[in-house]
Structure formats: structure tokens, C-alpha cells
Design a protein around this motif. Sequence first.
Motif, PDB file in Angstrom:
ATOM      1  N   GLN A  51      14.580  18.005 -21.930  1.00 50.33           N
ATOM      2  CA  GLN A  51      13.524  18.392 -20.988  1.00 50.33           C
ATOM      3  C   GLN A  51      12.846  19.686 -21.438  1.00 50.33           C
ATOM      4  OE1 GLN A  51      12.397  16.620 -18.656  1.00 50.33           O
ATOM      5  NE2 GLN A  51      13.962  15.363 -17.713  1.00 50.33           N
ATOM      6  N   GLU A  52      13.616  20.606 -21.991  1.00 48.91           N
ATOM      7  CA  GLU A  52      13.045  21.869 -22.453  1.00 48.91           C
ATOM      8  C   GLU A  52      12.071  21.635 -23.616  1.00 48.91           C
ATOM      9  OE1 GLU A  52      16.261  24.457 -23.426  1.00 48.91           O
ATOM     10  OE2 GLU A  52      16.635  25.029 -21.338  1.00 48.91           O
ATOM     11  N   ALA A  66       8.924  19.943 -22.263  1.00 49.66           N
ATOM     12  CA  ALA A  66       8.074  20.888 -21.532  1.00 49.66           C
ATOM     13  C   ALA A  66       7.363  21.842 -22.481  1.00 49.66           C
ATOM     14  CB  ALA A  66       8.914  21.662 -20.523  1.00 49.66           C
ATOM     15  N   ALA A 126       4.940  20.714 -19.034  1.00 53.84           N
ATOM     16  CA  ALA A 126       5.992  20.513 -18.030  1.00 53.84           C
ATOM     17  C   ALA A 126       5.884  19.174 -17.322  1.00 53.84           C
ATOM     18  CB  ALA A 126       5.948  21.640 -17.005  1.00 53.84           C
ATOM     19  N   SER A 155       7.563  14.881 -18.197  1.00 54.65           N
ATOM     20  CA  SER A 155       8.766  14.201 -17.712  1.00 54.65           C
ATOM     21  C   SER A 155       8.548  13.523 -16.360  1.00 54.65           C
ATOM     22  CB  SER A 155       9.929  15.190 -17.590  1.00 54.65           C
ATOM     23  OG  SER A 155       9.594  16.237 -16.688  1.00 54.65           O
ATOM     24  N   ALA A 214       5.597  20.682 -13.507  1.00 58.70           N
ATOM     25  CA  ALA A 214       6.822  19.892 -13.448  1.00 58.70           C
ATOM     26  C   ALA A 214       6.846  19.010 -12.199  1.00 58.70           C
ATOM     27  CB  ALA A 214       8.031  20.824 -13.448  1.00 58.70           C
TER      28      ALA A 214
END
Length: 733
Positions: A417-418, A421, A426, A429, A482
Motif C-alpha cells: 500500500q505504501e 500510494a 493514495a 487502492s 485514500a
Amino acid sequence: MATFLHRLGAAALRHRGLVIAAWVLLLALGGVGAATLSGKTVNSFEIPGQESTTALRLIGEEFGDTADGATAQVVLQVPAGQQITSPENAAKVAGVVQALGALPGAQGASNPLDPANPTVSPDLQAAYSTVSYGVAPPEVTDAQREALLRAVDDARGTGLTAEVTGSATQGVSTIGGAAEALGVVVALVVLALTYGSLVAAGMNLLTAVVGVGIGALGITTLTGFVDLQSTTPILAVMLGLAVGIDYALFIVTRFRHELLAGRTVAEAVPLAVGTAGSAVLTAGTTVVIALAGLAVAGIPFLTEMGVAAAATVVVAVLVALTLVPAALGVVGLRALPRSARRALTHEGGKHAAVPPADPAPTGRGFFGGWSRLVTGRRWLSLVAAVVALGAVSIPITSLQTSLATSWPDDSTQEKAQEILAERFGAGVSGPLLVLARGTDAVARGGELSTELARLDGVALVTPAVPSADGDAALVTVIPTTAPDDEATTDLVHRMRDLVREDASATPAYVTGQTAVSVDVNETLAEALPVYLVLVVGLAFVLLVLVFRSILVPVVGVVGFLLTIGASLGATTAVFQWGWLKDLVHADTTGPLLSLAPIIVVGILFGLAMDYQVFLVSRMHEAHAHGADPLQAVRTGFRQAAPVVVAAAAIMFAVFAGFVPEGDATIKPIAFALAVGILADAVVVRMVAVPAALSLLGRSAWWLPRWLAWLPVLDVEGAALERRGAAPAPAPNG
């Protein structure tokens, strides 16, 4: 009620062999049903009829995709100074994609370097391949998941950074574990110390295990016929075990009290069921109504969770009212400590009372001293309790909820995920999907692609992808924020406003898992205040009926609100802010699961009413036998406080057992319940309630004349007293 339960207890005692055999048979049948009829649980949170859920179903129909199918995103990143598209690295990516496509259970793996549909970061440093399984996430087996992780590990051997995330990497919630077992062991130790008898402690725990076993096995059997959330069996076991132990504790404690007052076993068992059993039935009914009341949210999966947990509580109540008295008939005097059994003498077929062993001593002892301290300094005690719980409640003002998955720190999912992003933004996902459906769907999809790209907060919009028959088109929108960001929620609403502007145009829908999360989160947020009013109103009405008082229910309701505030406040501080997160092994921090607040409110309401009814009913009983208001509070407190503390210690141990190594979904809920039990039993019931009732004096038991018509719920056994089978009177010293 007391008279009926007295008869029920007598019948269970008289036919104890048959009663025990019937419960054992039910347990066996539950095991057979669970082994032969059980099915899969689900992890998806959807609300039928809402736009996001309807659109996901339509996507499945038009594009032949499984709307909730499991996927994994394998993220590949090159070392600094290189590009993922270079010939050497492209060959490595191709090899990884080929291996991913051949994984057990995988339907295929996308090629991130495919010119027709590339998934390469703008800086050419990373790319990701989507592995599709074509089944719901719970149906991805452990072996398939391990094979995926091995393939990712092999990819690292090529010199690429490789990590994986997605629903296919998420395991299914399971029951059992060392930490949970430790909670049961602690419960046994507390029971043994409370009773001074391993026989009584073991019997108490065994009857509770029978009840929770039947409830859990019944729910497992039900999964073969209904789609239940994977967390449902765990919640049912956690709650059923806690209330099962506590309900038996209330009855066994009253049984021992009657024995020590000179009753025979044949007299003590029905009296225990007729008195303590009344409190158990009242409290259990409250828990059941509170859990079934989750239906007020109008969310099917939440209703199913509430009804399943309520069914387990119903079984626990029935066990307490039938199996426990039957077992007490078998255990008999062995429910008492050995010293008390030796002190008992027979006089005319009855036992002589044994005052030194009475579990409700006179003015001396810790609880006697505590009651004098709290009621003697009543204003200080009440203010201190309210201020302390109010302070713990402060973090609730920043409580955030979401359905988005939070991965453990340093896990491969969190690392993936990092990278996503950092390299893609962001929002990659949590893509949003826009479905246009109709004869002009393709043209409408093209128009929407252009219009959506102009919205603030949109990072990327893909061209409209038509369905095979051209009657639908699908547009993918990547937000800049996100999935759990408030800005993403705002974007979902602005997108929906945009697609609805032209009412005559081809219908279009905004969906995707992020949109589903937004819909569920907002529905739950709207339902929580309504549900809170429902349970608070229920608590007030119930306590008015039980105690025929107006102010006692007010004290109970305010105490419950303080408990809820402290529970959710502490949970927010630990699991959202990260305070002391290492102490509870919290792998990650962030918004709480959307379901958590309403579930915690429902369960804690029922448990708080358990303690309120059991504690205050003994005070009411002492007052009814002639004690002045202050002395009634002290006498009732001395009688009930040891049992409430023991019950709270057991519940705390059971709930806390699910925290250290528990499932990521269950961990915050179990923590909230453990903190809530601690706050309610130790601060509200042991300090605030006796202090408040001693301040109110005689007015605590006042009921307006115009409410005199209300039915009487006899939880203290007054009807038994009129029939000449009175419970042993409480000492007034």
C-alpha cells in the motif's frame, strides 16, 4: 415471574437426570449439524438496495465478473535509477506475471506492461499485476494464499522489490487460540476464589461451555443456509461465554446463600432460581432485545449478527434456568467450601444456618467498608466517578469509522500500500467505478469520462470500457486521496451529483468497494443515534417496571451513557490515535470498523443492565424488608457487590482474551467491551450508583401515583415470601 421460575427450578431439580441428558443431546446434535451442514462465511459488507450494491450486481451481470471476487495486487518496484519498462526489467516482470497466472486457484494475472491497459507508475519506477481468483475472499484457501506469498517471495529473488496486497491476502476470522483459552482459565480461577470450591467453579464453567457450544454450533450450522459474516460466530462465542458464566454465577451464589441460611438442597435450588433467576431472565431479555434491536439500522448483515448473538444469549439464559439447577442437584453441598460443609448440622431434616460463612457478612469486611466509604462521602464519590469517566470519554469526539481494511504494520500488504500510494497516489487502492447502462451506454460512458476528469480530487479516469453487447459501459476513477479519507467520501457524493444532473440521460451509478464503504458507513452513522435512543428508552422502561421507581432508572441510564463514553473513548485513543497500542498488540492504527460502535453499544447495554438489575434489586429487597434508604443501599451493596465484581472480572477476562492475538476485526470490539465492563462494574456500579442512590434517599424508590397501574416484575421473590417460601432475609447490620 418468581413463582413460575421457582416451579421451573423445582422441576429441573426433580428431573435433573433427564434435563442434563437433554442438554447433552442438544450439544451432540449441534456438533453433527455443524460437521455436516455448515457452509462458508463472508467478509463483504453490503446493503441491498443501495446504489453501490445494486451497481456491483449489475457489473457482474453485464461484464461477467464476480462483483465481490477476491483479487491480489502484486506490486513490483525497481531500484533507484532504473525503469520498470527497460528490457531487462520488463523480462523479469513478464516472468513474474507468468508465475502468478499459474498459481493454484488463480483465473489469471494482468500484465502491467500491456500497452492496451498498462498499470505503470508515472515515474516508471513501479507497476502492479492484479491476480483474480473468481471466488469470494473467504473461499481463497490457506494453501492458495501461501502459494501467492511464495510467488511474491520468488519475485524478490529477481532483484525487484515485490509486495502483495488485496482481499485475497486476508485470512478468515476463526474461533479459538491461546489468548482466548487464557481468558477461560482466568474465569475458572475467579470462580474458584469466589466459591472456595473447585466443584462449584467447574460446574459453573461447564454449564456455560455447554450453552455457548450449542449456540456456536447452531450458528455454524446456519452458515450452510444463510450468508453470515465471518465475525458472527466469534462475537456469539465471546458474548455467550461471558453471560453464560455470569448467569450461572448469580444463581449458584444465591443457592449457596440459601444453604448457609439453613435451607436444604431441595429448598435452596428452587429459591435460587425464583430469586436470582428472575434477575437473570430480566437481564437476559434485555440483552436479547438490545441485540435484536440492531435491526433498526436496516442493514441485513448487522441484523443477522445481532440475531445470532441474541440466540446464543437465549441459550445461556435457558441453561442458567434449567441445566444449572439440575447440576446443583447433583453437586449439592459440594457447592460450598469444605469448612462450611463440616459446619453444617442436621436438625429435623434441615441444615442449621452458618453465619460465619455467610457470603453477605454484616458491617465488616472490604465491601462493607467500601459501601460506608462511598455512601459516607457520597458527593465526592459521585463527582469523582463522573469526572473520571468523562475524561476517558473525551477521545470519542474524534472517533472515525470506515470499512476500509487496515493492514498490520510492516506486513507485505502495508508495504504494498505504501508503494502504491507513493508511486500511483493514495487513491489507487480504492478505485471508484461508474457504470452506465442502456442503449446509449457507450456514448454516455465517454461523456462521463470527460466530465469526471474535471472534478477536484480525481487523479485519473480511464476510457469507458463497453460490455460485450454494448448495453453497458464501465469507467474507472482513481481518487487523489485514500479510501478512508473524508475527501474521498466527498468525491463520491460529487460524482453522484454529476451523473444525476441530466435525468433524461442513460442511467449511471457510482460504485466500487470504496463507495460501498461510504454507503455502509453513512447508514450506520445515521442509525447509531436512533439505536442509542432505542436502547436508552428500553433501559428506562425496564428499570421502571423492575424497581417501580423513576429516579433509579435515571441513575441507571446516565451510568450506561458514561460506560459507553469511556469504552469508545478509550478504544479511539488506542486503536485510532495509537496510545498504548503496543500494550494490546494493535498492529495498525486508523478509523475503527464502521460496525464497532453500534455493536459495542448493543452488547454493553445488555451487560450494564445485568449489573444494574442484580445490584439494585438487592438494595430494593433490603428496603422492602424494612431497612431505611441508606442502610438498604449498604446492605444490598454488601450482598451483591462481591458477585458483581466476580462477574465483571470473568467478563473482563473473556473479552480481554480476544485482544492480544485476536482477529484484527474483533480486537477493537473486544477491547471496547473489556474497558466498558471495567468502567461499568468498578466505577459506575461500585461508586456512582451507591453514591447517587444514597443521595436520593427515600425518593430513589418513589413512583408517581399515576403510574401505579404498571405491572409488577417480581425479581426479589416477594410472591415466594407470601407463599411461605421466603428467601433468606438479608442482614441489616
